[in-house]
Design an enzyme around this catalytic site. Structure first.
Site, PDB file in Angstrom:
ATOM      1  N   GLY A   1       0.794  -1.221   0.000  1.00  0.00           N
ATOM      2  CA  GLY A   1       0.000   0.000   0.000  1.00  0.00           C
ATOM      3  C   GLY A   1       0.831   1.278   0.000  1.00  0.00           C
TER       4      GLY A   1
ATOM      5  N   ASP B   1       5.408 -15.813  -0.962  1.00  0.00           N
ATOM      6  CA  ASP B   1       6.158 -14.599  -0.631  1.00  0.00           C
ATOM      7  C   ASP B   1       6.543 -14.625   0.836  1.00  0.00           C
ATOM      8  OD1 ASP B   1       4.211 -13.349   1.044  1.00  0.00           O
ATOM      9  OD2 ASP B   1       3.463 -12.071  -0.568  1.00  0.00           O
TER      10      ASP B   1
ATOM     11  N   ARG C   1       1.303  -3.449  15.048  1.00  0.00           N
ATOM     12  CA  ARG C   1       2.584  -2.787  14.708  1.00  0.00           C
ATOM     13  C   ARG C   1       2.802  -1.602  15.632  1.00  0.00           C
ATOM     14  NH1 ARG C   1       1.032  -2.850   8.486  1.00  0.00           N
ATOM     15  NH2 ARG C   1       0.917  -5.108   8.203  1.00  0.00           N
TER      16      ARG C   1
ATOM     17  N   GLY D   1       9.962 -12.734   2.901  1.00  0.00           N
ATOM     18  CA  GLY D   1      11.360 -12.945   3.267  1.00  0.00           C
ATOM     19  C   GLY D   1      12.329 -13.055   2.116  1.00  0.00           C
TER      20      GLY D   1
ATOM     21  N   HIS E   1       2.564 -12.348   5.053  1.00  0.00           N
ATOM     22  CA  HIS E   1       2.529 -10.892   4.935  1.00  0.00           C
ATOM     23  C   HIS E   1       3.909 -10.292   5.249  1.00  0.00           C
ATOM     24  CE1 HIS E   1      -0.913  -7.948   4.492  1.00  0.00           C
ATOM     25  NE2 HIS E   1       0.118  -7.148   4.591  1.00  0.00           N
TER      26      HIS E   1
ATOM     27  N   GLN F   1      -5.035  -6.070  -5.921  1.00  0.00           N
ATOM     28  CA  GLN F   1      -5.232  -6.722  -4.612  1.00  0.00           C
ATOM     29  C   GLN F   1      -6.334  -6.045  -3.812  1.00  0.00           C
ATOM     30  OE1 GLN F   1      -4.010  -4.982  -1.581  1.00  0.00           O
ATOM     31  NE2 GLN F   1      -4.922  -6.545  -0.265  1.00  0.00           N
TER      32      GLN F   1
ATOM     33  N   GLY G   1       8.136  -8.059  -1.796  1.00  0.00           N
ATOM     34  CA  GLY G   1       7.500  -6.852  -1.261  1.00  0.00           C
ATOM     35  C   GLY G   1       8.534  -5.799  -0.963  1.00  0.00           C
TER      36      GLY G   1
HETATM   37  C1  FMN Z   1       5.030  -1.605   3.373  1.00  0.00           C
HETATM   38  C2  FMN Z   1       4.227  -2.813   3.009  1.00  0.00           C
HETATM   39  C3  FMN Z   1       2.894  -2.649   2.692  1.00  0.00           C
HETATM   40  C4  FMN Z   1       2.120  -3.774   2.349  1.00  0.00           C
HETATM   41  N1  FMN Z   1       0.822  -3.600   1.971  1.00  0.00           N
HETATM   42  C5  FMN Z   1       0.100  -4.677   1.583  1.00  0.00           C
HETATM   43  C6  FMN Z   1      -1.217  -4.521   1.092  1.00  0.00           C
HETATM   44  O1  FMN Z   1      -1.734  -3.401   0.991  1.00  0.00           O
HETATM   45  N2  FMN Z   1      -1.889  -5.639   0.740  1.00  0.00           N
HETATM   46  C7  FMN Z   1      -1.348  -6.903   0.837  1.00  0.00           C
HETATM   47  O2  FMN Z   1      -1.994  -7.893   0.499  1.00  0.00           O
HETATM   48  N3  FMN Z   1      -0.082  -7.061   1.291  1.00  0.00           N
HETATM   49  C8  FMN Z   1       0.638  -5.991   1.640  1.00  0.00           C
HETATM   50  N4  FMN Z   1       1.925  -6.170   2.061  1.00  0.00           N
HETATM   51  C9  FMN Z   1       2.504  -7.517   2.116  1.00  0.00           C
HETATM   52  C10 FMN Z   1       3.167  -7.869   0.775  1.00  0.00           C
HETATM   53  O3  FMN Z   1       2.218  -8.025  -0.231  1.00  0.00           O
HETATM   54  C11 FMN Z   1       3.957  -9.168   0.874  1.00  0.00           C
HETATM   55  O4  FMN Z   1       3.129 -10.197   1.352  1.00  0.00           O
HETATM   56  C12 FMN Z   1       5.193  -9.055   1.766  1.00  0.00           C
HETATM   57  O5  FMN Z   1       5.794  -7.788   1.654  1.00  0.00           O
HETATM   58  C13 FMN Z   1       6.201 -10.125   1.393  1.00  0.00           C
HETATM   59  O6  FMN Z   1       7.288 -10.116   2.246  1.00  0.00           O
HETATM   60  P1  FMN Z   1       8.672  -9.369   1.934  1.00  0.00           P
HETATM   61  O7  FMN Z   1       8.426  -7.915   2.166  1.00  0.00           O
HETATM   62  O8  FMN Z   1       9.590  -9.966   2.914  1.00  0.00           O
HETATM   63  O9  FMN Z   1       9.022  -9.656   0.488  1.00  0.00           O
HETATM   64  C14 FMN Z   1       2.706  -5.057   2.386  1.00  0.00           C
HETATM   65  C15 FMN Z   1       4.059  -5.192   2.699  1.00  0.00           C
HETATM   66  C16 FMN Z   1       4.831  -4.092   2.994  1.00  0.00           C
HETATM   67  C17 FMN Z   1       6.288  -4.284   3.295  1.00  0.00           C
END
Ligand code: FMN
Length: 390
Positions: A83, A314, A169, A316, A283, A132, A337
């Site tokens: 987001g 996803d 958080r 990590g 997440h 999403q 992410g």
């Molecule tokens: C800053 C941030 C915002 C995120 N916002 C969303 C979101 O709006 N919707 C969602 O499904 N996942 C969201 N995620 C989770 C990511 O889609 C994803 O699952 C996650 O970042 C994967 O892990 P990684 O950051 O270690 O690659 C967010 C992740 C981060 C870091």
């Protein structure tokens, strides 16, 4: 050499992002939930897995691409929905989508993005675009957004199902970071001490469209990132069940993906409800701090539904070898992410492209060490000991 060229891995990009972003925004992106255990475990679980080397296997002709939903992608990963991309860089979502399109990989737009479906479609018509959704109790609101994505021809709807309980958080509270920003002293000092970010990001919004908003929300829920007073808060959909996924299935004409799967049971339920794909995701350690690392649960999910849907993972991913390990355990692709968000914070499209290139180069090197020439040649046999798929 530019600062970006001095970033040799994702951790370097992270460091530059940390310098550039206000602390509240950086920690919002970087940290996990509660004690950060699941965030750490995501990395530790990848690091525990060791791979066999296999040399003298002529890997001079190699292809890192694969097929997802019947179409080729040039690398076996895509961009996860986040987001906050629009806080990393002015219209960060467009920058990310451009980098993804140039690399030939899919990009997912979060419904909470600061750039709208329409703007991303117009700016990057050739990207493979997924949308999403975090379902709200206001189902009409959900379908207003999903209808727009449908009518714009987006390839996939990704429904994230871990949303209802809210997030623990605590750092966001401490930093005065919230959305909309509540103008308090901590947040004000944080922003004032990052004039580069104010100039590069906020000034551009103010000059062009004014204070950014959650651009995809129906008007009744849209509010400016600073003045939240007029906001009507959409409620998280606590009463949601798999029936509602079935409804999305009936409505959505193209690929339906359910995100936040962490067990074989939930994977089966998603496929039974009509999902074409699932994302095994905790997440990125940002939701439930007792969640299992996704790579640890992947084998049983693949065993349960791998022949009935496209399994994506996803959480990590920071190194190309992490992607190889996920593919070896049956994921068809992964999503990243934070890796590309850090990149976007460092240099918009060029920074996101740098993150993609780093992961791609590392992955290619891993292919060389394990003697693989294509994604099809990667399987559980590459693990050096304790094959996690057994
Ligand atoms: C800053 C941030 C915002 C995120 N916002 C969303 C979101 O709006 N919707 C969602 O499904 N996942 C969201 N995620 C989770 C990511 O889609 C994803 O699952 C996650 O970042 C994967 O892990 P990684 O950051 O270690 O690659 C967010 C992740 C981060 C870091």
């Amino acid at each position: 050499m530019t600062e970006l060229e001095h970033c040799y891995n994702i951790f370097d990009l992270r460091e530059v992002a940390q310098r550039r972003l206000p602390k509240g925004i950086f920690e919002y992106v970087d940290k996990g939930t509660e004690d950060g255990i699941s965030l750490e475990e995501n990395r530790a679980a990848f690091q525990r897995l060791k791979l066999h080397t296999r040399f003298l296997n002529d890997w001079s002709k190699r292809d890192l691409g694969t097929e997802i939903f019947g179409q080729r992608i040039n690398l076996p990963f895509g961009i996860a929905p986040t987001g906050s991309a629009g806080l990393m860089w002015y219209q960060g979502e467009v920058e990310l989508a451009r980098a993804a399109a140039a690399a030939g990989i899919p990009v997912t737009l979060a419904m909470g993005a600061l750039t709208s479906l329409e703007e991303v479609t117009k700016a990057v018509p050739d990207a493979r675009k997924w949308f999403q959704l975090y379902p709200w109790e206001d189902e009409a609101g959900n379908y207003e957004m999903v209808t727009r994505a449908r009518d714009l021809g987006w390839e996939a709807l990704v429904v994230t199902i871990d949303h209802a309980p809210g997030r623990g958080r605590e750092h966001n509270e401490r930093n005065g970071f919230s959305f909309p920003f509540k103008p308090n002293m901590t947040a004000a000092v944080d922003m004032a001490t990052h004039p580069g970010w104010l100039w590069r990001v906020m000034r551009k919004y103010l000059m062009n469209e004014g204070m950014p908003t959650n651009a995809n929300y129906p008007d009744r829920y849209r509010f400016s990132v600073i003045d939240g007073k007029t906001r009507v808060s959409p409620k998280r959909f606590q009463a949601m069940t798999w029936e509602h996924i079935r409804k999305f299935r009936e409505f959505w004409p193209r690929k339906l993906i359910v995100k936040s799967i962490l067990s074989a049971d939930q994977a089966r339920a998603a496929v039974d409800a009509g999902a074409d794909g699932i994302v095994v995701s905790n997440h990125g350690g940002r939701a439930f701090d007792s969640a299992i690392a996704t790579i640890d649960v992947l084998p049983e999910v693949v065993e349960a539904v791998g022949d009935r849907c496209t399994v994506i993972l996803d959480s990590g991913i920071r190194r190309g070898s992490d992607i190889v390990k996920a593919l070896a355990l049956g994921a068809k692709m992964v999503l990243v992410g934070r890796a590309t968000l850090y990149g976007t914070a460092c240099g918009g499209q060029a920074g996101a492209a740098r993150a993609i290139k780093i992961l791609s180069d590392e992955m290619e090197r891993s292919f060389g060490y394990i003697g693989a020439r294509s994604v099809a040649e990667i399987g559980p046999h590459i693990f050096a000991r304790n094959n996690p798929a057994q």
